[in-house]
Design a protein around this motif. Structure first.
Motif, PDB file in Angstrom:
ATOM      1  N   GLY A  95       9.400 -39.778 -29.446  1.00 48.29           N
ATOM      2  CA  GLY A  95      10.592 -39.562 -28.697  1.00 48.29           C
ATOM      3  C   GLY A  95      11.409 -40.755 -28.057  1.00 48.29           C
ATOM      4  O   GLY A  95      11.867 -41.530 -28.927  1.00 48.29           O
ATOM      5  N   HIS A  96      11.626 -40.964 -26.971  1.00 52.31           N
ATOM      6  CA  HIS A  96      12.470 -42.179 -26.355  1.00 52.31           C
ATOM      7  C   HIS A  96      11.749 -43.460 -26.687  1.00 52.31           C
ATOM      8  O   HIS A  96      10.600 -43.545 -26.017  1.00 52.31           O
ATOM      9  N   HIS A  97      12.413 -44.169 -27.553  1.00 54.05           N
ATOM     10  CA  HIS A  97      11.983 -45.579 -27.562  1.00 54.05           C
ATOM     11  C   HIS A  97      12.747 -46.694 -26.689  1.00 54.05           C
ATOM     12  O   HIS A  97      11.963 -47.303 -26.228  1.00 54.05           O
ATOM     13  N   ILE A  98      13.789 -46.142 -26.561  1.00 54.15           N
ATOM     14  CA  ILE A  98      14.803 -47.102 -25.642  1.00 54.15           C
ATOM     15  C   ILE A  98      15.495 -46.157 -25.022  1.00 54.15           C
ATOM     16  O   ILE A  98      15.923 -44.970 -25.274  1.00 54.15           O
ATOM     17  N   THR A  99      15.708 -46.267 -23.645  1.00 56.08           N
ATOM     18  CA  THR A  99      16.728 -45.878 -22.556  1.00 56.08           C
ATOM     19  C   THR A  99      17.458 -46.865 -22.160  1.00 56.08           C
ATOM     20  O   THR A  99      17.292 -47.819 -21.809  1.00 56.08           O
ATOM     21  N   ALA A 100      18.784 -46.109 -21.768  1.00 54.82           N
ATOM     22  CA  ALA A 100      19.721 -47.114 -21.189  1.00 54.82           C
ATOM     23  C   ALA A 100      20.673 -46.579 -20.346  1.00 54.82           C
ATOM     24  O   ALA A 100      20.784 -45.261 -20.189  1.00 54.82           O
ATOM     25  N   ARG A 101      21.357 -47.139 -19.505  1.00 56.18           N
ATOM     26  CA  ARG A 101      22.576 -46.659 -18.712  1.00 56.18           C
ATOM     27  C   ARG A 101      23.712 -47.497 -19.000  1.00 56.18           C
ATOM     28  O   ARG A 101      23.470 -48.774 -19.099  1.00 56.18           O
ATOM     29  N   ALA A 102      24.732 -46.815 -19.434  1.00 57.68           N
ATOM     30  CA  ALA A 102      26.085 -47.582 -19.541  1.00 57.68           C
ATOM     31  C   ALA A 102      27.041 -47.265 -18.513  1.00 57.68           C
ATOM     32  O   ALA A 102      27.039 -45.983 -18.238  1.00 57.68           O
ATOM     33  N   VAL A 103      27.831 -48.152 -18.262  1.00 57.97           N
ATOM     34  CA  VAL A 103      28.811 -47.936 -17.264  1.00 57.97           C
ATOM     35  C   VAL A 103      30.211 -48.676 -18.039  1.00 57.97           C
ATOM     36  O   VAL A 103      30.055 -49.676 -18.464  1.00 57.97           O
ATOM     37  N   PHE A 104      31.259 -47.689 -18.137  1.00 60.83           N
ATOM     38  CA  PHE A 104      32.453 -48.194 -18.881  1.00 60.83           C
ATOM     39  C   PHE A 104      33.684 -47.464 -18.381  1.00 60.83           C
ATOM     40  O   PHE A 104      33.543 -46.603 -17.705  1.00 60.83           O
TER      41      PHE A 104
END
Lengths: 150, 143
Positions: free
Chosen positions: B128-137
């Motif tokens: 499953g998820h190894h990395i999660t991230a939040r992006a603002v752009f």
């Protein structure tokens, strides 16, 4: 739950130190792009970057991660465990960074704390860095979190 | 492709970018990043990684982060990243099929440029998820 008290060099907390100065080069930008297969022309074609209004070849948003790797940081001396892993990283680009820019990184130890989860207690070390360019304009902020396991 | 603010809706999928990261690619990246290049490290040597208590050689976190950034720029074109906030939940192995993908979670109007937010993920089928991230752009508005 009472978290474990950590021993570390507390004199470092909140003390901003200059950690390094770097020239952002065209070669470095292109090498980063090649290494991850980045093909966006803003990062690989200087003419296109200038056509779009940038001063030169634009660096990808994560370029400051590479610069941080060569930092001279004081040792935190956390007396806890030995396996150190990268727990998190946040980059906040503030201004475009282009080839030819000269950046200075100033870093400070923000926090050191423990957390206990299903797999046991871990220590976390948090650094914050700000990068300024040759005009002393803030161009990026980076927060790094490292986890130490027993 | 060039994507504009008007082209994006909440819930739009970003990617996927599916690929494995090979041993050679990690060596190349660590040479660029100054994380060791050809010297044995947790990133380039199974033996060294195991000595450090890891299951095998791992992909550097900042390499995975650069790939998540690429996921965004592949999808959007001229994207102006304002924040990329990543949590490394599990180490990322070499030579295993990875899926990088995301979803648009917020959309806010602005003058000339609109702001978007997205959740990004680096997954394996096995874990499953190894990395999660939040992006603002931001993306430009159509002229």
């Amino acid at each position: 739950m009472v978290e474990e008290k950590l021993e570390f060099d507390q004199s470092l907390l909140g003390q901003e130190v200059e950690a390094g100065s770097f020239e952002v080069t065209r070669e470095q930008i292109l090498a980063l792009c090649k290494a991850v297969g980045e093909t966006n022309p803003l990062f690989t074609d200087e003419e296109e970057a200038r056509r779009r209004g940038y001063r030169g070849l634009l660096a990808p948003p994560t370029i400051t991660n590479l610069l941080i790797r060569s930092f001279n940081r004081p040792e935190v001396k956390v007396n806890f465990g030995s396996l150190r892993l990268h727990a998190g990283q946040a980059i906040e680009p503030l201004e475009p960074i282009c080839a030819g820019d000269h950046l200075t990184g100033r870093t400070s130890l923000k926090d050191v704390y423990t957390k206990t989860g299903r797999t046991g207690t871990m220590a976390f070390i948090v650094w914050e860095t700000r990068f300024t360019n040759q005009e002393n304009t803030d161009v990026a902020r980076v927060r790094e979190s490292f986890m130490v396991r027993r | 492709m060039e994507r504009y603010f008007e082209d994006v809706d909440l819930g739009d999928e970003i990617g996927p970018l599916e690929r494995a990261i090979t041993d050679d690619e990690v060596v190349e990246f660590t040479t660029v990043s100054g994380q060791g290049g050809n010297r044995p490290s947790r990133f380039t040597s199974d033996e060294q990684a195991k000595k450090e208590g890891l299951p095998g050689a791992i992909v550097p976190g900042i390499m995975s982060m650069a790939l998540l950034s690429k996921l965004l720029t592949d999808w959007a074109g001229s994207v102006d990243v304002k924040l990329l906030d990543v949590i490394f939940r599990q180490t990322v192995p070499h030579n295993q099929s990875l899926k990088l993908h995301g979803v648009v979670t917020d959309k806010r109007e602005g003058e000339g440029q609109g702001t978007l937010e997205a959740d990004l993920y680096l997954d394996t089928a096995e874990k499953g998820h190894h990395i999660t991230a939040r992006a603002v752009f931001t993306l430009s508005a159509k002229d």
